[in-house]
Design a protein around this motif. Structure first.
Motif, short mmCIF file in Angstrom:
data_model
loop_
_atom_site.label_atom_id
_atom_site.label_comp_id
_atom_site.label_asym_id
_atom_site.label_seq_id
_atom_site.Cartn_x
_atom_site.Cartn_y
_atom_site.Cartn_z
N GLU A 162 0.89 -0.92 -0.12
CA GLU A 162 0.18 -0.16 -0.14
C GLU A 162 0.49 0.68 0.41
O GLU A 162 -0.05 2.53 -0.23
CB GLU A 162 -0.77 -0.13 1.42
CG GLU A 162 -2.44 -1.25 1.01
CD GLU A 162 -2.95 -0.94 2.23
OE1 GLU A 162 -3.19 0.04 3.05
OE2 GLU A 162 -3.67 -2.04 2.61
N ASN A 164 2.48 3.13 -2.61
CA ASN A 164 1.87 3.65 -2.92
C ASN A 164 0.90 4.59 -3.43
O ASN A 164 0.96 5.44 -4.16
CB ASN A 164 2.11 3.13 -4.67
CG ASN A 164 0.82 2.06 -4.55
OD1 ASN A 164 0.17 1.98 -3.71
ND2 ASN A 164 0.82 1.27 -5.67
N LYS A 165 0.04 4.59 -2.25
CA LYS A 165 -0.36 5.26 -1.86
C LYS A 165 -0.54 6.50 -0.88
O LYS A 165 -1.01 7.94 -0.80
CB LYS A 165 -2.04 4.61 -0.87
CG LYS A 165 -2.30 3.40 -1.76
CD LYS A 165 -3.73 2.98 -0.93
CE LYS A 165 -4.50 1.54 -1.04
NZ LYS A 165 -4.96 1.55 -0.09
N TYR A 166 1.21 6.83 -0.47
CA TYR A 166 0.87 6.90 0.28
C TYR A 166 2.37 8.40 -0.41
O TYR A 166 3.11 8.29 -0.86
CB TYR A 166 1.33 6.83 1.61
CG TYR A 166 0.14 6.22 2.38
CD1 TYR A 166 -0.20 7.09 2.83
CD2 TYR A 166 -0.46 4.92 2.00
CE1 TYR A 166 -1.36 6.33 4.02
CE2 TYR A 166 -1.12 4.21 2.48
CZ TYR A 166 -2.26 4.44 3.39
OH TYR A 166 -2.68 4.24 4.00
N GLU A 186 7.05 11.15 -2.70
CA GLU A 186 5.18 10.81 -3.15
C GLU A 186 5.06 9.73 -3.64
O GLU A 186 5.63 10.10 -4.45
CB GLU A 186 5.02 12.16 -3.45
CG GLU A 186 3.47 12.50 -3.78
CD GLU A 186 2.56 12.51 -2.40
OE1 GLU A 186 3.16 13.21 -1.06
OE2 GLU A 186 1.08 12.09 -2.11
N LYS A 187 3.93 9.06 -2.87
CA LYS A 187 3.62 7.71 -4.19
C LYS A 187 4.62 7.10 -4.87
O LYS A 187 4.04 6.49 -5.94
CB LYS A 187 2.14 7.86 -4.79
CG LYS A 187 1.32 8.96 -3.80
CD LYS A 187 0.09 8.84 -4.71
CE LYS A 187 -1.50 9.52 -4.00
NZ LYS A 187 -0.84 10.97 -3.68
N GLU A 189 6.64 3.46 -6.56
CA GLU A 189 5.93 2.15 -6.47
C GLU A 189 6.92 1.60 -5.88
O GLU A 189 7.88 1.50 -4.94
CB GLU A 189 6.99 1.71 -8.05
CG GLU A 189 6.71 2.66 -8.96
CD GLU A 189 7.20 2.21 -10.69
OE1 GLU A 189 8.19 1.45 -10.39
OE2 GLU A 189 7.71 3.51 -10.99
N ALA A 198 4.39 5.68 6.07
CA ALA A 198 4.40 6.59 5.47
C ALA A 198 3.27 7.61 5.99
O ALA A 198 2.59 7.58 6.99
CB ALA A 198 2.81 5.40 4.83
N LYS A 220 5.05 14.60 -8.11
CA LYS A 220 3.58 13.49 -8.88
C LYS A 220 2.11 13.63 -9.15
O LYS A 220 1.88 14.85 -8.63
CB LYS A 220 3.11 12.53 -7.23
CG LYS A 220 3.49 10.57 -8.15
CD LYS A 220 3.97 10.01 -8.08
CE LYS A 220 3.82 8.97 -8.32
NZ LYS A 220 4.68 7.74 -9.10
N GLN A 225 3.20 19.09 -4.61
CA GLN A 225 3.48 18.62 -3.39
C GLN A 225 4.03 18.86 -2.51
O GLN A 225 5.13 19.54 -2.33
CB GLN A 225 4.22 16.83 -3.98
CG GLN A 225 3.34 16.41 -5.30
CD GLN A 225 1.50 15.57 -4.89
OE1 GLN A 225 2.03 15.64 -3.23
NE2 GLN A 225 1.40 14.42 -5.98
#
Ligand code: UTP
Length: 269
Positions: A162, A164-166, A186-187, A189, A198, A220, A225
């Motif tokens: 998870e 890649n959401k944060y 940021e986010k 891979e 995160a 991103k 950001q």
């Protein structure tokens, strides 16, 4: 020492469509209180009473919530329901609320920069109300600010798949749960993330962040950001990441929202 908080609340909340077509995500209720109510309470528990909102189109319900409604007050005044308004009225009486509009939704960093006129040259807290926290995370961070006097991001460990959401940090642990930030992405891979620590929606920022945001280019997703500006601050001076004690619900997602609803229903009713 931290007297002000900024609530960036201009995002579209697309994960919660169609509800967020007309209801601001920050006004979605967890049981009977909207998300901002919990966020403001957390601020008050941390001694913060000056609260600024960065809003956008179709967010006027936030202002209405944070104002008296004489007709409803009159309607419930001699009934048991009057107490349902007690907490909100206390907020309205004790806090000042100010608002600025973000005209184009160019990202969280841009939203924070838009809030500069509400904050001025002061350190301040940032609350993303859709991250609903239990355990007075801001109070913990305010204490930490007194010691380190630098920008602080709240972090939690998330499952690797998870990340890649944060925004994700890399850092050196300088005391239990406190990391000196060395890198921040940021986010990222999933297989390129520097860690699984995160960043969640609580920050304390020093006002130098505004100058850094002014020179931050879109990153991103083409958005300005906050993470990119904070990385610059970490390299130029110091930023710390704090593994908070408590629980966070991602109420910007349907699953997190349902989980929070169940949790707070059991806790408060
Ligand atoms: P999110 O990434 O959760 O975006 O923003 P969002 O638009 O609210 O929700 P989704 O992803 O489309 O479902 C993080 C925080 O930053 C604010 C949001 O309101 C939220 O509190 N934000 C984001 C702004 O205020 N302005 C922006 O331009 C972007």
């Amino acid at each position: 020492m931290i007297k002000k908080a900024l609530f960036p609340a201009a995002g579209y909340g697309t994960r919660f469509l169609p509800a967020t077509k007309s209801v601001p995500k920050e006004m979605l209720p967890i049981v009977n209180k909207p998300l901002i109510h919990y966020g403001i309470q957390e601020c008050m528990n941390a001694g913060i009473y000056e609260i600024g909102f960065v809003t956008g189109r179709s967010k006027r319900a936030i202002e209405d919530y944070l104002d008296f409604n004489p007709e409803i007050e009159e309607k419930v005044k001699d009934s048991s329901k009057a107490k349902l308004l007690h907490e909100t009225n206390e907020m309205i009486n004790r806090c000042t609320f100010t608002y600025v509009r973000q005209k184009e939704m160019l990202g969280l960093g841009h939203a924070v920069l838009t809030g500069e006129p509400l904050i001025g040259n002061n350190p301040f807290a940032v609350v993303l109300a859709d991250d609903l926290c239990e355990g007075d995370v801001l109070s913990q961070m305010v204490k930490l600010y007194k010691k380190y006097k630098c920008s602080i991001v709240a972090i939690e460990e998330v499952p690797q798949e998870e990340v890649n959401k944060y925004g994700v940090i890399k850092g050196k642990e300088i005391e239990d749960g406190v990391f000196m930030v060395e890198d921040m992405v940021e986010k990222p891979e999933v297989d390129k993330a520097p860690s699984n620590l995160a960043i969640i929606g609580r920050y304390i920022l020093t006002p130098e962040i505004f100058e850094l945001l002014k020179i931050t280019k879109p990153g991103k997703g083409g958005e300005i950001q906050l993470t990119d500006a904070l990385l610059k601050q970490a390299k130029e001076s110091m930023v710390i990441a704090y593994k908070f004690k408590g629980k966070r619900f991602d109420c910007g997602s349907v699953a997190g929202f349902v989980e929070a609803t169940n949790y707070f229903y059991k806790r408060d009713f």
